[in-house]
Design a protein around this motif. Structure first.
Motif, short mmCIF file in Angstrom:
data_model
loop_
_atom_site.label_atom_id
_atom_site.label_comp_id
_atom_site.label_asym_id
_atom_site.label_seq_id
_atom_site.Cartn_x
_atom_site.Cartn_y
_atom_site.Cartn_z
N PRO A 161 0.83 -1.21 0.00
CA PRO A 161 0.00 0.00 0.00
C PRO A 161 0.86 1.26 0.00
O PRO A 161 1.75 1.40 0.83
CB PRO A 161 -0.78 -0.10 1.32
CG PRO A 161 -0.71 -1.52 1.71
CD PRO A 161 0.57 -2.07 1.16
N VAL A 162 0.60 2.13 -0.93
CA VAL A 162 1.46 3.31 -1.08
C VAL A 162 1.29 4.27 0.09
O VAL A 162 2.24 4.93 0.51
CB VAL A 162 1.17 4.01 -2.43
CG1 VAL A 162 -0.25 4.53 -2.49
CG2 VAL A 162 2.14 5.13 -2.68
N MET A 163 0.09 4.31 0.69
CA MET A 163 -0.12 5.24 1.79
C MET A 163 0.49 4.72 3.10
O MET A 163 0.40 5.37 4.13
CB MET A 163 -1.61 5.55 1.98
CG MET A 163 -2.25 6.24 0.79
SD MET A 163 -1.34 7.66 0.14
CE MET A 163 -1.71 8.89 1.39
N ASP A 222 3.69 3.66 2.78
CA ASP A 222 5.10 3.80 2.41
C ASP A 222 5.65 5.06 3.10
O ASP A 222 5.42 6.18 2.66
CB ASP A 222 5.18 3.94 0.87
CG ASP A 222 6.61 3.86 0.37
OD1 ASP A 222 7.52 4.35 1.07
OD2 ASP A 222 6.80 3.31 -0.73
N LYS A 279 -4.48 -0.05 -4.12
CA LYS A 279 -3.93 0.79 -3.07
C LYS A 279 -2.41 0.95 -3.20
O LYS A 279 -1.79 1.71 -2.45
CB LYS A 279 -4.25 0.19 -1.70
CG LYS A 279 -5.75 0.13 -1.41
CD LYS A 279 -6.08 0.75 -0.07
CE LYS A 279 -7.56 0.76 0.24
NZ LYS A 279 -8.29 1.84 -0.41
N ALA A 280 -1.81 0.21 -4.14
CA ALA A 280 -0.35 0.26 -4.27
C ALA A 280 0.07 1.47 -5.09
O ALA A 280 -0.76 2.25 -5.55
CB ALA A 280 0.14 -1.03 -4.93
N ARG A 281 1.37 1.63 -5.27
CA ARG A 281 1.90 2.75 -6.05
C ARG A 281 1.25 2.81 -7.42
O ARG A 281 0.83 3.87 -7.87
CB ARG A 281 3.40 2.57 -6.24
CG ARG A 281 4.21 2.87 -5.02
CD ARG A 281 5.66 2.49 -5.24
NE ARG A 281 6.47 3.01 -4.14
CZ ARG A 281 7.63 3.67 -4.31
NH1 ARG A 281 8.10 3.87 -5.52
NH2 ARG A 281 8.30 4.09 -3.27
#
Lengths: 251, 327
Positions: free
Chosen positions: A118-120, A122, B194-196
């Protein structure tokens, strides 16, 4: 003086019979704010697009950090370190404020083809996004939907996203528009400090801000740069007074 | 826990609950319906990656659904007749192994999506819809006019393909396979969103200019999304063919593309569980209304109209409200 980071040489652009950009040459050197002013329809937006890469020039060159980028598009110019803000806010409106700056941090970081984490969550990206919001004073709005921001807050978010790119040059198209007196004053203070990080080519209608900030000012009228100089030189320049500032001594 | 999470759990449980109750009551037909819903939902989950996340209104996803179906049909028919697929330059035999068939279906539809996407993604809006539709129809007519694999009549496969350790002809076991895949893909699609990649792809849908300005290329993001989307729908096609033990050019037709899109819109565009809700509702309507009248599509059309006019977020949007911020 160091070599200019951004150097436009003899840029031209015509739309049919209209010369929107007419032999424009200008430079942006380290540590300065170079303001570009001119009446409506003078060709400022066209020139900005030619610099950012959205519009091909008919002739002339754009050099960026010592490299000829004339034939590159928007994406490679952004990757080379051109941080642009838009006149009309151009943001991902369904996203939260923080997601917009995280997107900027992601663009700077590259590595977008990752499909699982999940980018949020990161930390590195989120911290960079948050830091940019703090710098423009939007940290308390981080979780808000961008569409719910006020017009002025969107302007600030534009600047915050540009900050996450850690650009070599800022290209700002009327960042003060719609900010109101106090907001505009705060942003003026912020840009004043920002020039140490990277020089700014500033298109702005707010003359108080321009005269307070600009090391150099170029005046664009009918696609031509009719004068370049310090604030005082520009104020005194008779051709500028006639063509742009008007007879009523508004300044 | 948000309302949408709760709703997702309910939606996730509906199909297996239905299948298990039907199993207990010894109603194999109902199990088959639940299986069909799971497989169609899978096709919808695939489309939703392109349509919901990427904003790519593909009207040609039947191409991938059909390719998956024909991957199964061709491989299984050769295994069934003990004739090799080709002998020169090297020998390729048919197979009855589901795992191999799935692999072939995924690779074939991903490659097709790469080619179709590389061409269609140069256009936007209505042109994109038309060009994807054209590719779908091209494959449809190709399948009709190719006599080697049944042409217009399609291909029958007599026995369902094999899965290690399971009896795939037993409805509840085949349901378990289909639902297992749906669950895995839902998990993956949820992570992807939800990933980059998901962040950038969805941003490109909202504002391509913004994405370019931060130094990312919308075309690349969209092409990758289209390939993933096509591969998932292709896998669903292979399962669908196995469910029916039959493949026909209908799988390629634009009706199929439209139906897959209906699942997504009914359930909620861009919602992870939208296609599950949509496909389940579709099957439910087909078999309740369909029992009452041959013209049940009229009611489906009416429902679709209401959803588009008054409930833009589909079923999930209506119940769970607008999608919430980041977590």
């Amino acid at each position: 003086m160091t070599d200019p980071l951004l150097k436009l040489s003899h840029l031209n652009k015509s739309f049919g019979a209209l010369k929107a950009t007419d032999d424009v040459s200008l430079t942006l050197v380290r540590g300065e704010i170079h303001a570009l002013i001119g009446p409506n329809g003078a060709g400022k937006s066209t020139l900005i697009k030619q610099i950012a890469g959205g519009l091909r020039s008919d002739s002339g060159t754009v050099e960026f950090a010592g490299r000829d980028v004339t034939h590159l598009g928007t994406v490679p110019r952004a990757r080379a370190g051109l941080g642009r803000t838009f006149q009309i806010s151009s943001l991902a409106m369904e996203y939260t404020v923080l997601q917009n700056t995280v997107l900027g941090a992601l663009g700077h970081d590259g590595g977008v083809m990752r499909f699982f984490r999940p980018v949020m969550k990161d930390r590195a990206l989120v911290d960079r996004g948050m830091a940019a919001l703090e710098r423009v004073g939007l940290a308390d709005q981080a979780a808000k939907r961008t569409a719910d921001l006020s017009h002025g807050q969107r302007r600030l978010l534009e600047v915050a996203v540009a900050l996450t790119l850690e650009p070599k040059v800022f290209l700002m198209d009327e960042p003060m528009a719609g900010l109101g007196a106090s907001g505009s004053k705060r942003l003026t203070g912020f840009l004043d400090a920002l020039r140490a990080q990277a020089p700014i080519l500033l298109v702005e209608h707010d003359m108080d801000a321009v005269f307070a900030l600009a090391d150099r000012i170029s005046v664009l009228v009918y696609g031509q740069v009719i004068a370049t100089g310090t604030a005082d030189e520009i104020k005194r320049d008779p051709t500028v007074r006639e063509a742009y500032l008007g007879a009523e001594d508004a300044v | 826990m948000t309302r949408e999470t709760l709703l997702n759990i309910v939606l996730f449980a509906i199909l297996p609950t239905t299948a298990l109750v039907a199993f207990a009551l010894d109603e194999p037909f109902i199990i088959t319906l639940a299986t069909k819903a799971a497989i169609l939902a899978l096709a919808g989950v695939g489309l939703n990656i392109a349509l919901g996340l990427g904003g790519l209104v593909s009207f040609g996803h039947a191409a991938f659904f059909g390719l998956g179906g024909y991957a199964m049909g061709i491989l299984a028919s050769h295994a069934q007749s003990y004739t090799p697929l080709m002998e020169t330059p090297f020998l390729i035999e048919g197979t009855k192994s589901m795992l191999v068939i799935w692999g072939v279906a995924i690779v074939a539809s991903a490659l097709a999506a790469l080619a179709i996407g590389a061409l269609s993604l140069r256009t936007t809006g209505v042109y994109f819809i038309m060009i994807t539709l054209a590719f779908g129809q091209m494959l449809y007519y190709f399948a009709i006019s190719w006599p080697a694999y049944g042409g217009e009549d399609g291909l029958s496969i007599y026995v369902r393909n094999d899965f290690p350790g399971l009896n795939t002809l037993d409805p509840i076991q085949f349901f378990a396979i289909a639902f297992g895949i749906l669950a895995i893909v839902l998990f993956g699609a949820g992570r992807l969103a939800k990933a980059r990649f998901g962040l950038a792809l969805s941003a490109a849908r909202q504002n391509a200019e913004r994405v370019e300005t931060v130094g990312l290329t919308p075309f690349r993001l969209r092409l990758v999304a289209f390939v993933i989307s096509g591969a998932v729908t292709g896998l669903a096609g292979a399962l669908f063919a196995d469910l029916n033990r039959f493949v026909s050019p209908t799988m390629f037709s634009w009706h199929t593309s439209g139906e897959i899109m209906v699942f997504v819109i009914l359930g909620g565009v861009g919602r992870l569980f939208g296609p599950v809700a949509g496909a389940a509702l579709y099957i439910l309507l087909e078999h309740t209304l369909g029992g009452l009248s041959e013209f049940w599509h009229v009611y489906l059309g009416l429902l679709l109209l209401l959803v588009v006019l008054f409930a833009r977020g589909g079923l999930i949007g209506t119940i769970a409200g607008r999608e919430v911020a980041h977590d």
